[in-house]
Design a protein around this motif. Structure first.
Motif, PDB file in Angstrom:
ATOM      1  N   LYS A  23       0.944  -1.316  -0.058  1.00 42.52           N
ATOM      2  CA  LYS A  23      -0.080   0.125   0.254  1.00 42.52           C
ATOM      3  C   LYS A  23       0.775   1.222   0.041  1.00 42.52           C
ATOM      4  CE  LYS A  23      -4.010  -2.297   2.242  1.00 42.52           C
ATOM      5  NZ  LYS A  23      -4.763  -2.545   3.518  1.00 42.52           N
ATOM      6  N   SER A  24       1.900   1.290   0.802  1.00 42.90           N
ATOM      7  CA  SER A  24       2.825   2.376   0.623  1.00 42.90           C
ATOM      8  C   SER A  24       3.417   2.516  -0.493  1.00 42.90           C
ATOM      9  CB  SER A  24       4.071   2.101   1.778  1.00 42.90           C
ATOM     10  OG  SER A  24       4.894   3.219   1.772  1.00 42.90           O
ATOM     11  N   ALA A  33       2.195   1.862  -3.748  1.00 42.34           N
ATOM     12  CA  ALA A  33       1.201   2.127  -4.332  1.00 42.34           C
ATOM     13  C   ALA A  33       0.731   3.619  -4.163  1.00 42.34           C
ATOM     14  CB  ALA A  33       0.027   1.186  -4.149  1.00 42.34           C
ATOM     15  N   GLN A  34       0.631   3.897  -2.945  1.00 39.06           N
ATOM     16  CA  GLN A  34       0.536   5.188  -2.830  1.00 39.06           C
ATOM     17  C   GLN A  34       1.447   6.519  -3.099  1.00 39.06           C
ATOM     18  OE1 GLN A  34      -2.394   6.224  -1.347  1.00 39.06           O
ATOM     19  NE2 GLN A  34      -1.779   8.565  -1.751  1.00 39.06           N
ATOM     20  N   GLY A  35       2.840   5.781  -2.939  1.00 38.32           N
ATOM     21  CA  GLY A  35       3.874   6.560  -3.560  1.00 38.32           C
ATOM     22  C   GLY A  35       3.712   6.760  -4.989  1.00 38.32           C
ATOM     23  N   SER A  46      -4.075  -0.899  -8.454  1.00 39.08           N
ATOM     24  CA  SER A  46      -4.105   0.535  -8.122  1.00 39.08           C
ATOM     25  C   SER A  46      -4.835   1.356  -9.009  1.00 39.08           C
ATOM     26  CB  SER A  46      -2.641   1.099  -8.436  1.00 39.08           C
ATOM     27  OG  SER A  46      -2.329   2.466  -8.096  1.00 39.08           O
ATOM     28  N   LEU A  72       0.953   6.971  -6.634  1.00 41.27           N
ATOM     29  CA  LEU A  72       0.082   8.057  -7.003  1.00 41.27           C
ATOM     30  C   LEU A  72       0.255   9.254  -6.675  1.00 41.27           C
ATOM     31  CD1 LEU A  72      -3.062   5.392  -5.579  1.00 41.27           C
ATOM     32  CD2 LEU A  72      -2.521   6.181  -7.957  1.00 41.27           C
ATOM     33  N   THR A  73       0.979   9.511  -5.730  1.00 42.91           N
ATOM     34  CA  THR A  73       1.392  10.926  -5.259  1.00 42.91           C
ATOM     35  C   THR A  73       2.459  11.364  -6.186  1.00 42.91           C
ATOM     36  OG1 THR A  73       2.723  10.139  -3.300  1.00 42.91           O
ATOM     37  CG2 THR A  73       0.453  10.550  -2.912  1.00 42.91           C
TER      38      THR A  73
END
Length: 274
Positions: free
Chosen positions: A73-74, A76-78, A100, A80-81
């Motif tokens: 999750k970390s 994937a979030q990286g 994602s 996306l940001t």
């Protein structure tokens, strides 16, 4: 900044099939920005240093432990940001799968599967998928679980493809591939010693065995071929031909069941299908 490079996220890139795929991709004249998503960063740095990277490419190494949902999750979030100048163009799921969401650009996602996912239906003596045996409560068979994991991946693949076609139109293209049997990869790294010896010294001599480089050509074809542009839901065999996956993988009831199980296991309850 990507400076006009296409961005490729590649999992499992420091050895075996992933490493061979990287070696083939850096030979392309098309400039790529590689994000190597790996568990062992020092080993990956060492593997990359052994390569001659042409100046049009950029290599970036990022931490991703696929045994940890927190790490997944970390990571994937990286993605996306990230700044919008570094969009994700190609996602090569060589080690496992992550889900994602993407911005308004066309992206190609490659699922590395196996023809073994077909054998449960081709050989009636093989056990079928069993929801109640996810924790090996009914006994564990490594090859059987591997085969089933690849069938579950194809069920996920086909269900995701339907959802994306409905919601994303032409923004995302999904392609599954079978690279063939490659005993010289790290597939047997957690197996018994006799299995490791068999895979390293005996099975590579078999006429049906393929090298990681040969398997890598299938991934590279699926990732970069203009022939596959804007097509989705394709299954590519080891000869780089469009093929048909197992009959089970197209069953909508199984797709929905295992999609929802995946949502339960990953905590994405809002993504469950009714």
């Amino acid at each position: 900044m990507s400076q006009g490079r296409k961005v490729i996220v590649l999992t499992g890139a420091n050895s075996g099939l992933g490493y061979e795929t990287l070696k083939l991709l850096i030979q392309h004249s098309t400039p790529y920005h590689f994000i190597l998503a790996v568990r062992n960063i020092p080993a990956t740095e060492k593997a990359v240093l052994a390569l001659t990277i042409p100046p049009q490419h950029k290599i970036e190494i990022s931490k991703l432990d696929l045994s940890s949902f927190t790490s997944i999750k970390s990571f994937a979030q990286g993605l996306l940001t990230r700044d919008s100048t570094l969009p994700l163009n190609i996602l090569i799921l060589n080690a496992a799968t992550i889900k994602s969401t993407f911005n308004s650009f066309i992206s190609r996602i490659i699922f590395v599967n196996s023809s073994l996912h077909k054998q449960s239906e081709e050989h009636k003596n093989f056990e079928s998928l069993d929801v109640k045996n996810l924790n090996d409560s009914k006994g564990y068979d490594g090859l059987l679980f591997y085969r089933h994991s690849k069938l579950v991946q194809m069920l996920f693949f086909n269900q995701l493809n339907k959802l994306l076609e409905r919601e994303e139109k032409e923004k995302v293209s999904l392609i599954a591939i079978e690279p063939g049997f490659m005993p010289q990869t790290d597939l047997s790294r957690e197996s018994a010693i006799y299995i490791k010896l068999l895979m390293k010294y005996i099975l590579p001599l078999a006429p049906f065995a393929r090298t990681p480089e040969q398997g890598g050509t299938v991934i590279v074809y699926a990732s970069t071929s203009p022939e596959l542009e804007k097509q989705s839901g394709l299954y590519i065999n080891k000869c780089c031909k469009v093929d048909k996956a197992s009959e089970d993988s197209y069953k909508e009831d199984l797709q929905k069941t295992w999609w929802n199980i995946s949502c339960d296991l990953t905590g994405l309850l809002e993504k469950k299908l009714l």
